[in-house]
Write a protein that holds these residues in place. Sequence first.
Motif, PDB file in Angstrom:
ATOM      1  N   THR A  16      -7.910  14.695  -3.846  1.00 18.75           N
ATOM      2  CA  THR A  16      -7.733  14.370  -2.430  1.00 18.75           C
ATOM      3  C   THR A  16      -7.386  12.886  -2.279  1.00 18.75           C
ATOM      4  N   LEU A  17      -8.129  12.033  -2.969  1.00 18.69           N
ATOM      5  CA  LEU A  17      -7.853  10.597  -2.886  1.00 18.69           C
ATOM      6  C   LEU A  17      -6.468  10.280  -3.454  1.00 18.69           C
ATOM      7  N   ALA A  18      -6.143  10.898  -4.589  1.00 14.47           N
ATOM      8  CA  ALA A  18      -4.818  10.658  -5.181  1.00 14.47           C
ATOM      9  C   ALA A  18      -3.721  11.050  -4.186  1.00 14.47           C
ATOM     10  N   SER A  19      -3.909  12.176  -3.508  1.00 15.26           N
ATOM     11  CA  SER A  19      -2.909  12.629  -2.522  1.00 15.26           C
ATOM     12  C   SER A  19      -2.777  11.628  -1.378  1.00 15.26           C
ATOM     13  N   LEU A  20      -3.915  11.140  -0.922  1.00 15.93           N
ATOM     14  CA  LEU A  20      -3.876  10.196   0.197  1.00 15.93           C
ATOM     15  C   LEU A  20      -3.259   8.859  -0.222  1.00 15.93           C
ATOM     16  N   LEU A  21      -3.491   8.480  -1.484  1.00 18.39           N
ATOM     17  CA  LEU A  21      -2.863   7.253  -1.991  1.00 18.39           C
ATOM     18  C   LEU A  21      -1.343   7.427  -2.051  1.00 18.39           C
ATOM     19  N   VAL A  22      -0.916   8.611  -2.517  1.00 19.16           N
ATOM     20  CA  VAL A  22       0.524   8.885  -2.581  1.00 19.16           C
ATOM     21  C   VAL A  22       1.114   8.825  -1.174  1.00 19.16           C
ATOM     22  N   LYS A  23       0.381   9.410  -0.233  1.00 23.32           N
ATOM     23  CA  LYS A  23       0.849   9.393   1.159  1.00 23.32           C
ATOM     24  C   LYS A  23       0.980   7.946   1.662  1.00 23.32           C
ATOM     25  N   LEU A  24      -0.034   7.167   1.408  1.00 22.62           N
ATOM     26  CA  LEU A  24      -0.046   5.775   1.880  1.00 22.62           C
ATOM     27  C   LEU A  24       1.091   4.963   1.260  1.00 22.62           C
ATOM     28  N   LEU A  25       1.229   5.079  -0.073  1.00 25.92           N
ATOM     29  CA  LEU A  25       2.201   4.242  -0.774  1.00 25.92           C
ATOM     30  C   LEU A  25       3.629   4.714  -0.538  1.00 25.92           C
ATOM     31  N   ILE A 209     -15.408   6.621   1.955  1.00 20.59           N
ATOM     32  CA  ILE A 209     -14.454   7.406   2.752  1.00 20.59           C
ATOM     33  C   ILE A 209     -15.268   8.485   3.473  1.00 20.59           C
ATOM     34  N   PRO A 210     -15.108   8.591   4.772  1.00 20.47           N
ATOM     35  CA  PRO A 210     -15.938   9.549   5.507  1.00 20.47           C
ATOM     36  C   PRO A 210     -15.533  11.001   5.257  1.00 20.47           C
ATOM     37  N   GLU A 211     -16.451  11.888   5.477  1.00 22.56           N
ATOM     38  CA  GLU A 211     -16.143  13.321   5.496  1.00 22.56           C
ATOM     39  C   GLU A 211     -15.153  13.511   6.649  1.00 22.56           C
ATOM     40  N   ASP A 212     -14.057  14.191   6.356  1.00 18.54           N
ATOM     41  CA  ASP A 212     -12.981  14.273   7.347  1.00 18.54           C
ATOM     42  C   ASP A 212     -12.648  15.743   7.643  1.00 18.54           C
ATOM     43  N   LYS A 213     -12.875  16.135   8.886  1.00 18.03           N
ATOM     44  CA  LYS A 213     -12.626  17.543   9.254  1.00 18.03           C
ATOM     45  C   LYS A 213     -11.150  17.921   9.127  1.00 18.03           C
ATOM     46  N   THR A 214     -10.271  16.937   9.352  1.00 17.59           N
ATOM     47  CA  THR A 214      -8.841  17.269   9.264  1.00 17.59           C
ATOM     48  C   THR A 214      -8.453  17.646   7.827  1.00 17.59           C
ATOM     49  N   ILE A 215      -9.116  17.008   6.850  1.00 15.20           N
ATOM     50  CA  ILE A 215      -8.838  17.379   5.447  1.00 15.20           C
ATOM     51  C   ILE A 215      -9.235  18.837   5.235  1.00 15.20           C
ATOM     52  N   ALA A 216     -10.455  19.180   5.660  1.00 11.67           N
ATOM     53  CA  ALA A 216     -10.941  20.555   5.490  1.00 11.67           C
ATOM     54  C   ALA A 216     -10.015  21.552   6.192  1.00 11.67           C
ATOM     55  N   GLU A 217      -9.564  21.201   7.391  1.00  5.20           N
ATOM     56  CA  GLU A 217      -8.653  22.081   8.142  1.00  5.20           C
ATOM     57  C   GLU A 217      -7.347  22.281   7.373  1.00  5.20           C
ATOM     58  N   VAL A 219      -6.766  21.883   4.208  1.00  4.49           N
ATOM     59  CA  VAL A 219      -6.976  22.631   2.971  1.00  4.49           C
ATOM     60  C   VAL A 219      -7.149  24.117   3.276  1.00  4.49           C
ATOM     61  N   SER A 220      -7.940  24.436   4.298  1.00 10.93           N
ATOM     62  CA  SER A 220      -8.178  25.866   4.564  1.00 10.93           C
ATOM     63  C   SER A 220      -6.918  26.552   5.090  1.00 10.93           C
ATOM     64  N   GLU A 221      -6.044  25.792   5.723  1.00  9.38           N
ATOM     65  CA  GLU A 221      -4.787  26.396   6.204  1.00  9.38           C
ATOM     66  C   GLU A 221      -3.664  26.283   5.168  1.00  9.38           C
ATOM     67  N   GLY A 222      -3.977  25.700   4.028  1.00  9.63           N
ATOM     68  CA  GLY A 222      -2.970  25.569   2.967  1.00  9.63           C
ATOM     69  C   GLY A 222      -1.881  24.568   3.292  1.00  9.63           C
ATOM     70  N   LYS A 223      -2.206  23.620   4.157  1.00  7.43           N
ATOM     71  CA  LYS A 223      -1.189  22.618   4.516  1.00  7.43           C
ATOM     72  C   LYS A 223      -1.301  21.399   3.596  1.00  7.43           C
ATOM     73  N   PRO A 224      -0.150  20.820   3.207  1.00 10.64           N
ATOM     74  CA  PRO A 224      -0.213  19.677   2.285  1.00 10.64           C
ATOM     75  C   PRO A 224      -0.782  18.413   2.933  1.00 10.64           C
ATOM     76  N   LEU A 225      -1.575  17.693   2.161  1.00 16.47           N
ATOM     77  CA  LEU A 225      -2.214  16.481   2.687  1.00 16.47           C
ATOM     78  C   LEU A 225      -1.214  15.358   2.944  1.00 16.47           C
ATOM     79  N   ILE A 226      -0.009  15.488   2.380  1.00 10.47           N
ATOM     80  CA  ILE A 226       1.005  14.461   2.630  1.00 10.47           C
ATOM     81  C   ILE A 226       1.338  14.433   4.125  1.00 10.47           C
ATOM     82  N   ASP A 227       1.079  15.567   4.806  1.00  7.77           N
ATOM     83  CA  ASP A 227       1.358  15.654   6.243  1.00  7.77           C
ATOM     84  C   ASP A 227       0.133  15.367   7.113  1.00  7.77           C
ATOM     85  N   LEU A 228      -0.954  14.966   6.494  1.00  8.88           N
ATOM     86  CA  LEU A 228      -2.166  14.666   7.261  1.00  8.88           C
ATOM     87  C   LEU A 228      -1.847  13.597   8.321  1.00  8.88           C
TER      88      LEU A 228
END
Length: 247
Positions: A16-25, A209-217, A219-228
């Motif tokens: 999850t962190l790696a994905s968010l880092l990729v998104k950020l960078l 890093i806080p617990e984030d409901k949007t991440i859980a949402e 993941v459960s909907e199968g949506k990529p975190l790059i679009d968070l």
Amino acid sequence: MKTLAVSGKGGVGKTTLASLLVKLLSKRKVSLAVDADPNTNLNLMLGVDVDKTIGQLREDITEDPEGIPNGMSKQEYIKYQLQMAIVEGSKFDLIAMGRQDGPGCYCYINNLLRVFMDSLAEKYPYVVIDNEAGMEHLSRRTTKNTDFLFIVSDATQTGVLTAERIKGMTEELKLNTGTTCLVLNKTPEVPENLQESISKGGFDYVVTIPEDKTIAEFVSEGKPLIDLPETSPSFIKLKQIAKEIGI
Ligand SMILES: Nc1ncnc2c1ncn2[C@@H]1O[C@H](COP(=O)(O)OP(=O)(O)O)[C@@H](O)[C@H]1O
Ligand SMILES: [Mg+2]
């Protein structure tokens, strides 16, 4: 080129962190995401398909040396195959390592792959490596030289202890890990009862890093975190962390 590696025990939020880092960078420039976990799944979190891992490529070449087209040297062929294994996206590129070892001696191919991987990585401003759980990867080349090493943990004593062991191992192996950052995931702040043991760990930075409901949402909907959404609490926090530690 700056290398950022993510390490830690299982299930704490490395991918999850790696994905968010990729998104950020990737907002800055196309970066390279390296999935160094044999259970290839960084691509799933980022929303791209992987056709072939480096491990599969290595096996194919070993099993079928005759598969090299006429007029092409083995070296050229491996380079070509490696190029084919890169998943090219608009925001980031990705390469999956797959299984690192198997039967037979891959020394020649491994050496070539290393050289090619190094020159490949040089082309990107940022390389983000998602590692498998544990410490074994530390003795592999992928995490030997990093600019930033993120050690992810949950907010528990055992989690922190594991993170400290990883940090200790990087020192024992005399790795060039650059800035080491303990990331306590899914917690709004460092719990009081962990502060003492964390301060002994020798991390350059300790962040949460806080617990984030949007991440859980997502993941459960199968949506990529790059679009968070960039307004999601975890992403806002990661942006602050990046600023603080100087990425
Ligand atoms: N900050 C967070 N908020 C909410 N859920 C999270 C957070 N970080 C990770 N998760 C969830 O925790 C689970 C494990 O995360 P993952 O990144 O796969 O861990 P690892 O790669 O360390 O095994 C996943 O379901 C992920 O969606
Ligand atoms: Mg993972």
